[in-house]
Design a protein around this motif. Structure first.
Motif, PDB file in Angstrom:
ATOM      1  N   ILE A 201      13.705  -2.381 -11.234  1.00  0.00           N
ATOM      2  CA  ILE A 201      12.683  -2.541 -10.132  1.00  0.00           C
ATOM      3  C   ILE A 201      12.634  -1.445  -9.030  1.00  0.00           C
ATOM      4  O   ILE A 201      13.994  -1.018  -8.717  1.00  0.00           O
ATOM      5  CB  ILE A 201      12.877  -4.028  -9.326  1.00  0.00           C
ATOM      6  N   ILE A 202      11.469  -0.972  -9.059  1.00  0.00           N
ATOM      7  CA  ILE A 202      11.398   0.520  -8.243  1.00  0.00           C
ATOM      8  C   ILE A 202      10.471  -0.053  -7.084  1.00  0.00           C
ATOM      9  O   ILE A 202       9.256  -0.297  -7.442  1.00  0.00           O
ATOM     10  CB  ILE A 202      10.640   1.550  -9.062  1.00  0.00           C
ATOM     11  N   CYS A 203      11.074  -0.257  -5.798  1.00  0.00           N
ATOM     12  CA  CYS A 203      10.436  -0.413  -4.737  1.00  0.00           C
ATOM     13  C   CYS A 203      11.495  -0.252  -3.520  1.00  0.00           C
ATOM     14  O   CYS A 203      12.403   0.216  -3.624  1.00  0.00           O
ATOM     15  CB  CYS A 203      10.054  -1.874  -4.622  1.00  0.00           C
ATOM     16  N   ASN A 204      10.838  -0.433  -2.362  1.00  0.00           N
ATOM     17  CA  ASN A 204      11.563  -0.215  -1.040  1.00  0.00           C
ATOM     18  C   ASN A 204      12.517  -1.445  -1.091  1.00  0.00           C
ATOM     19  O   ASN A 204      12.285  -2.716  -1.616  1.00  0.00           O
ATOM     20  CB  ASN A 204      10.844  -0.232   0.165  1.00  0.00           C
ATOM     21  N   ALA A 205      13.874  -1.510  -0.703  1.00  0.00           N
ATOM     22  CA  ALA A 205      14.808  -2.249  -0.742  1.00  0.00           C
ATOM     23  C   ALA A 205      14.405  -3.610   0.289  1.00  0.00           C
ATOM     24  O   ALA A 205      14.483  -4.712  -0.182  1.00  0.00           O
ATOM     25  CB  ALA A 205      16.219  -1.797   0.064  1.00  0.00           C
ATOM     26  N   THR A 206      13.572  -3.383   1.169  1.00  0.00           N
ATOM     27  CA  THR A 206      13.142  -4.547   2.079  1.00  0.00           C
ATOM     28  C   THR A 206      12.258  -5.605   1.103  1.00  0.00           C
ATOM     29  O   THR A 206      11.937  -6.370   1.553  1.00  0.00           O
ATOM     30  CB  THR A 206      12.736  -4.131   3.434  1.00  0.00           C
ATOM     31  N   GLU A 207      11.823  -4.966   0.208  1.00  0.00           N
ATOM     32  CA  GLU A 207      10.813  -5.817  -0.531  1.00  0.00           C
ATOM     33  C   GLU A 207      11.257  -6.708  -1.556  1.00  0.00           C
ATOM     34  O   GLU A 207      10.683  -7.159  -2.380  1.00  0.00           O
ATOM     35  CB  GLU A 207       9.702  -4.953  -1.377  1.00  0.00           C
ATOM     36  N   LEU A 208      12.475  -6.433  -1.812  1.00  0.00           N
ATOM     37  CA  LEU A 208      13.305  -7.245  -3.023  1.00  0.00           C
ATOM     38  C   LEU A 208      13.205  -8.833  -3.013  1.00  0.00           C
ATOM     39  O   LEU A 208      12.931  -9.213  -4.063  1.00  0.00           O
ATOM     40  CB  LEU A 208      14.954  -6.749  -2.946  1.00  0.00           C
ATOM     41  N   PRO A 209      13.476  -9.202  -2.015  1.00  0.00           N
ATOM     42  CA  PRO A 209      13.160 -10.844  -1.916  1.00  0.00           C
ATOM     43  C   PRO A 209      11.851 -11.305  -2.475  1.00  0.00           C
ATOM     44  O   PRO A 209      11.703 -12.133  -3.260  1.00  0.00           O
ATOM     45  CB  PRO A 209      13.314 -11.313  -0.393  1.00  0.00           C
ATOM     46  N   ARG A 210      10.653 -10.459  -2.037  1.00  0.00           N
ATOM     47  CA  ARG A 210       9.516 -10.702  -2.556  1.00  0.00           C
ATOM     48  C   ARG A 210       9.280 -10.479  -4.239  1.00  0.00           C
ATOM     49  O   ARG A 210       8.613 -11.260  -4.958  1.00  0.00           O
ATOM     50  CB  ARG A 210       8.319 -10.148  -1.792  1.00  0.00           C
ATOM     51  N   LYS A 211       9.696  -9.248  -4.386  1.00  0.00           N
ATOM     52  CA  LYS A 211       9.868  -8.940  -5.802  1.00  0.00           C
ATOM     53  C   LYS A 211      10.531  -9.921  -6.701  1.00  0.00           C
ATOM     54  O   LYS A 211       9.852 -10.417  -7.946  1.00  0.00           O
ATOM     55  CB  LYS A 211      10.268  -7.762  -6.184  1.00  0.00           C
ATOM     56  N   LEU A 212      11.655 -10.184  -6.332  1.00  0.00           N
ATOM     57  CA  LEU A 212      12.271 -11.449  -7.179  1.00  0.00           C
ATOM     58  C   LEU A 212      11.532 -12.721  -7.089  1.00  0.00           C
ATOM     59  O   LEU A 212      11.592 -13.287  -8.156  1.00  0.00           O
ATOM     60  CB  LEU A 212      13.765 -11.838  -6.634  1.00  0.00           C
ATOM     61  N   ASP A 213      10.894 -12.937  -6.096  1.00  0.00           N
ATOM     62  CA  ASP A 213      10.206 -14.217  -6.210  1.00  0.00           C
ATOM     63  C   ASP A 213       8.849 -14.241  -7.057  1.00  0.00           C
ATOM     64  O   ASP A 213       8.823 -15.311  -7.980  1.00  0.00           O
ATOM     65  CB  ASP A 213       9.547 -14.884  -4.729  1.00  0.00           C
ATOM     66  N   ALA A 214       8.463 -12.945  -7.284  1.00  0.00           N
ATOM     67  CA  ALA A 214       7.276 -12.801  -8.153  1.00  0.00           C
ATOM     68  C   ALA A 214       7.566 -12.720  -9.592  1.00  0.00           C
ATOM     69  O   ALA A 214       6.974 -13.207 -10.572  1.00  0.00           O
ATOM     70  CB  ALA A 214       6.755 -11.462  -7.658  1.00  0.00           C
ATOM     71  N   LEU A 215       8.810 -12.234  -9.781  1.00  0.00           N
ATOM     72  CA  LEU A 215       9.429 -12.022 -11.194  1.00  0.00           C
ATOM     73  C   LEU A 215       9.673 -13.262 -11.643  1.00  0.00           C
ATOM     74  O   LEU A 215       9.421 -13.783 -12.907  1.00  0.00           O
ATOM     75  CB  LEU A 215      10.542 -11.318 -11.123  1.00  0.00           C
ATOM     76  N   HIS A 216      10.376 -14.322 -10.940  1.00  0.00           N
ATOM     77  CA  HIS A 216      10.507 -15.789 -11.257  1.00  0.00           C
ATOM     78  C   HIS A 216       9.399 -16.443 -11.626  1.00  0.00           C
ATOM     79  O   HIS A 216       9.384 -17.193 -12.592  1.00  0.00           O
ATOM     80  CB  HIS A 216      11.445 -16.432 -10.100  1.00  0.00           C
ATOM     81  N   ALA A 217       8.386 -16.142 -10.987  1.00  0.00           N
ATOM     82  CA  ALA A 217       6.866 -16.831 -11.349  1.00  0.00           C
ATOM     83  C   ALA A 217       6.263 -16.230 -12.341  1.00  0.00           C
ATOM     84  O   ALA A 217       5.939 -16.999 -13.246  1.00  0.00           O
ATOM     85  CB  ALA A 217       5.765 -16.361  -9.854  1.00  0.00           C
ATOM     86  N   ARG A 218       6.340 -15.100 -12.701  1.00  0.00           N
ATOM     87  CA  ARG A 218       6.056 -14.478 -14.272  1.00  0.00           C
ATOM     88  C   ARG A 218       6.886 -14.949 -15.160  1.00  0.00           C
ATOM     89  O   ARG A 218       6.430 -15.294 -16.216  1.00  0.00           O
ATOM     90  CB  ARG A 218       6.243 -13.071 -14.092  1.00  0.00           C
ATOM     91  N   CYS A 219       8.248 -15.088 -14.998  1.00  0.00           N
ATOM     92  CA  CYS A 219       9.129 -15.989 -16.041  1.00  0.00           C
ATOM     93  C   CYS A 219       8.595 -17.201 -16.339  1.00  0.00           C
ATOM     94  O   CYS A 219       8.869 -17.698 -17.348  1.00  0.00           O
ATOM     95  CB  CYS A 219      10.432 -15.442 -15.475  1.00  0.00           C
ATOM     96  N   ASP A 220       8.295 -17.903 -15.322  1.00  0.00           N
ATOM     97  CA  ASP A 220       7.933 -19.366 -15.476  1.00  0.00           C
ATOM     98  C   ASP A 220       6.475 -19.319 -16.401  1.00  0.00           C
ATOM     99  O   ASP A 220       6.434 -20.353 -17.014  1.00  0.00           O
ATOM    100  CB  ASP A 220       7.672 -19.912 -13.845  1.00  0.00           C
ATOM    101  N   GLU A 221       5.646 -18.358 -15.840  1.00  0.00           N
ATOM    102  CA  GLU A 221       4.316 -18.449 -16.641  1.00  0.00           C
ATOM    103  C   GLU A 221       4.714 -18.307 -18.120  1.00  0.00           C
ATOM    104  O   GLU A 221       4.011 -18.821 -18.917  1.00  0.00           O
ATOM    105  CB  GLU A 221       3.491 -17.558 -16.121  1.00  0.00           C
TER     106      GLU A 221
END
Length: 329
Positions: A201-221
């Motif tokens: 994951i390439i982003c600013n560190a403060t974005e990580l919680p949102r990024k992980l939420d999005a990744l879990h959503a894509r995995c669910d899909e």
């Protein structure tokens, strides 16, 4: 495959003659291997990137470099972070990374992304296309490359790519790992959920919680358990035994990039700058920052680059000794 601690070389601007350049690259890879790093990475670019240097600064071709490193190391995994899909026909990408795997006796990882650096495409004559087109190409490429890495023949008739009974021999294994790299919460994360073993994951560190939420959503899909998709974060590290000296290097770097006086920025302002993905200070300070800001957020591992001084003997070792205990406990 497991990459809990990786080392990326983001530049080759070492102030040495071309004949001395690759020995400096080898020295870093060997230092990483000896200090607990799981993988060594180089960028798949032809020019140096904005904010890291001028386009004319030294840049080695990725897979030639990785094959040379395969002969110079014994255990460390080897990969591009990440292969630009637009720079190679997908079956050639499969053949290239599989050959690297043969040369390294099973240590290759296919890191791959959609491609984004327009200047390189224009200069080298590759079609750049739109954002949507580049991700369409990546998805088609993964449908071709994945079976070829697994020992299957590829026959594919897509919008962008076509193969007919494409073979890929020899191979030393049928489970060569696929890593996607990027921060796109829909396209990149969706493809990672469908095709990848690892997501950097390439982003600013403060974005990580949102990024992980999005990744879990894509995995669910995709009907995938997110625990089966290993994650890492790309961290820019400036480390020195003297933490104040490291912070001075960061401050000077910011000023040289025309980003102003870092010391005058509020926490909210810093979170919107490259400083938010930088980890700066003494070994203990850097380790604490990475633990708190990255690993404690739920990321499995860390890939670091030492953009200012990684080529200086002992710097990779300093980072490895500080960070390996965090991920290899």
């Amino acid at each position: 495959m497991s990459i809990r601690l990786g080392y990326q070389m983001p530049n080759f601007s070492y102030g040495v003659a071309p004949r001395e350049l690759f020995p400096a690259v080898v020295a870093q890879a060997r230092e990483a291997e000896a200090t607990g790093f799981d993988a060594a990475f180089v960028m798949d670019h032809f020019y140096q990137l904005p904010l890291l240097g001028a386009p004319s600064e030294p840049m080695l071709e990725a897979y030639t470099t990785l094959s040379g490193l395969a002969a110079a190391t014994e255990r460390i995994q080897l990969s591009a972070l990440v292969t630009g899909n637009t720079y190679r026909n997908p079956p050639l990408t499969a053949k290239t990374v599989t050959t690297l795997d043969v040369v390294s006796q099973g240590r290759a990882v296919l890191g791959i992304g959609a491609g984004w650096f327009e200047l390189e495409h224009q200069a080298y004559g590759y079609e750049f296309g739109t954002f949507t087109e580049r991700f369409e190409k990546l998805e088609e490429a993964l449908q071709i490359i994945t079976p070829m890495l697994r020992g299957q023949h590829s026959t594919f008739d897509g919008k962008w790519y076509h193969t007919k009974d494409a073979m890929n021999e020899p191979r030393v294994r049928d489970d060569l790992p696929i890593m996607l790299g990027g921060g796109g919460e829909k396209k990149t994360f969706g493809m990672a959920a469908r095709y990848a073993d690892h997501l950097n994951i390439i982003c600013n560190a403060t974005e990580l919680p949102r990024k992980l939420d999005a990744l879990h959503a894509r995995c669910d899909e995709a009907g995938r358990d997110p625990k089966t998709l290993e994650t890492s974060f790309l961290a820019f590290v400036i480390i020195d035994e003297d933490g104040d000296r490291a912070r001075k290097v960061q401050s000077d770097m910011f000023a040289s990039m025309g980003l102003g006086d870092l010391s005058k920025l509020s926490a909210e302002e810093r979170a919107q700058t490259p400083a938010d993905r930088q980890f700066v200070g003494s070994p203990d300070e850097v380790a604490e920052q990475i633990k708190t800001r990255v690993l404690d957020q739920g990321i499995d591992g860390i890939i670091v680059n030492l953009v200012t001084n990684g080529h200086e003997p002992g710097t990779v070792e300093l980072a490895g000794k500080a960070l390996a205990p965090l991920v290899h406990a």
